[in-house]
Design an enzyme around this catalytic site. Structure first.
Site, short mmCIF file in Angstrom:
data_model
loop_
_atom_site.label_atom_id
_atom_site.label_comp_id
_atom_site.label_asym_id
_atom_site.label_seq_id
_atom_site.Cartn_x
_atom_site.Cartn_y
_atom_site.Cartn_z
N LYS A 122 -24.90 -25.56 48.13
CA LYS A 122 -24.90 -24.30 48.58
C LYS A 122 -24.18 -23.69 47.64
O LYS A 122 -23.48 -24.09 46.76
CB LYS A 122 -24.08 -24.29 50.12
CG LYS A 122 -24.34 -23.34 50.91
CD LYS A 122 -25.69 -23.28 51.72
CE LYS A 122 -25.77 -22.32 52.58
NZ LYS A 122 -26.99 -22.50 53.40
N ASP A 162 -29.18 -16.38 51.84
CA ASP A 162 -28.46 -16.77 52.99
C ASP A 162 -27.73 -15.48 53.62
O ASP A 162 -28.37 -14.55 53.39
CB ASP A 162 -27.05 -18.08 52.73
CG ASP A 162 -26.56 -18.32 53.85
OD1 ASP A 162 -27.07 -19.37 54.84
OD2 ASP A 162 -25.39 -18.11 54.44
#
Length: 449
Positions: A122, A162
């Protein structure tokens, strides 16, 4: 296990979101450790909670007034035991190392559940794209990629979008990567269809969450027909959650953003959803504008003095938290139970606090944790990678069918693992154990690396 948690907390005492994610997984995999003593001998827990690589860098960029701004950039490469790192980038002022580590940790097990060969990672920045011009966003993305390109690649680390990163940002990031590396590869997913993207990718997380929920309902010989649903958020996940619920015969009555939420008792039908999509995706407006067009709806502004979110205090059958982490607390969970909700499927990552989850489990709700329910997004990202590798593009029906198959498989994996380890019907236990076992076995196979 307690010792591991103590070590994690002592090393990084301020990373409460990461502590929360680690605690949930380690508490539920205890039966696996008891059955497999070799896991402890190999210090699997100590290894799995540490990122393989953590990258932090500055991102200088110039705004439209000629003023230099500086943000922080991050990439957490958490675990590559079953494939190259895969996980989104988040651009939002709330981004911290703790949030990205929790997201990367969750991503490891989520990706394992998809059955696709992807590790977990991430990244992102505390940059806020809201209110910025296209040129400002472009300059920031280009500066961000000037550092990130050194650490990613189609066989190393494949970022995606995201919160705060849509088609615009992916385009700017990909363009700079292509220029720097002088190659056209599938290094980012979520690309536009004209240059390597996949059909169903924008819809995937929302669709997948509803497909998973439908599988849960089917275990009770039930379906979405006539079900009233609460959905939070108004981005891609929420939008396509609404679309799929409508398609399956349900009715969604809420949507929200950071300013407040709308409640439309008549339901957010196709025409109303089209308005929301134009409002949020094109005009980048606020959800409050919904009531200016649809007078039957009610808007409630965010009140930070409240100890609960009133969005979750409406009578409904199902709830789909699709906004952000820890948006449902203990009081919200009790409100959901008291208002007749029988199913909670997490479209966001870790949107329920541990206390809320305990209430769902105690009251025997059909509760789907994010690492299982929202895995559809990364699943179709994996399918986009496959299409890029083969230089082909699958039709919409094929991608959607593959997504359905993957979500059905994830559901079955959760059911099987929960039954094998003595917690039938507990999807959180099933998801954590199924993902954990796959990753740990791969780590053991590859030795001490």
């Amino acid at each position: 296990m307690t010792n591991i948690l103590d070590v994690v907390k002592s090393k990084d005492p301020d990373q409460k979101e990461f502590h929360q994610a680690v605690t949930e997984v380690l508490e539920t995999v205890q039966p696996v450790l008891d059955r497999n003593p070799e896991f402890r001998q190999a210090a699997i827990l100590e290894r799995i909670v540490e990122p393989e690589r953590l990258i932090m860098f500055r991102v200088p960029w110039m705004d439209d007034q000629g003023q230099v701004q500086v943000n922080r950039g991050f990439r957490i490469e958490m675990n590559s035991a079953i494939g190259p790192y895969k996980g989104g980038l988040r651009f939002h002022p709330s981004v911290t190392l703790s949030i990205l580590k929790f997201l990367a940790f969750e991503q490891v097990f989520k990706n394992a559940l998809t059955t696709l060969p992807m590790g977990g990672g991430k990244g992102g920045s505390d940059f806020d794209p809201k209110g910025k011009s296209d040129n400002e966003v472009m300059r920031f993305c280009q500066s961000f990629m000037l550092e990130l390109f050194r650490h990613i690649g189609p066989n190393t680390d494949i970022p995606a979008g995201d919160i705060g990163i849509g088609a615009r940002e992916i385009g700017f990031l990909f363009g700079m990567y292509k220029k720097l590396r002088n190659e056209f590869t599938g290094v980012l997913t979520g690309k536009a269809l004209a240059w390597g993207g996949s059909l169903i990718r924008p819809e995937a997380t929302g669709y997948g969450c509803v497909y998973f929920a439908a599988e849960m309902l089917s275990t009770k010989y039930d379906n979405f027909e006539g079900k009233s649903c609460l959905v939070s958020g108004s981005g891609n996940v929420a939008q396509y959650t609404v679309e799929k619920i409508n398609e399956l015969g349900g009715k969604v009555v809420t949507l929200s953003d950071s300013t407040g939420y709308i409640f439309d008792e008549e339901g957010i039908d196709k025409d109303k959803l089209d308005f929301v999509m134009r409002l949020k995706n094109i005009r980048r407006g606020r959800i409050k504008e919904y009531i200016e067009k649809y007078s039957g709806a009610v808007y409630t502004e965010v009140d930070t003095s409240l100890d609960h979110n009133p969005l979750w205090d409406h009578k409904a059958d199902c709830a789909f938290p699709s906004a952000t982490q820890n948006e449902i607390n203990e009081k919200d969970a009790n409100n959901l139970v008291n208002n007749g909700v029988k199913l909670v499927a997490e479209g966001a990552n870790m949107p329920s606090t541990p206390e809320a989850i305990d209430i769902f489990v105690e009251n025997k709700l059909l509760y789907a944790p994010g690492k299982a329910a929202n895995a559809g997004g990364v699943a179709v990202s994996g399918l986009e990678m496959a299409q890029n590798s083969m230089r082909i593009s699958w039709p919409k029906e094929e991608v959607d069918n593959r997504l359905k198959i993957i979500m059905k498989s994830i559901h079955q994996s959760c059911v099987d693992a929960s039954e094998e380890y003595g917690a039938p019907g507990n999807y959180m236990v099933g998801a954590n154990i199924a993902g954990f076992v796959k990753v740990v076995n791969a780590m053991l196979d590859q030795g001490l690396v």
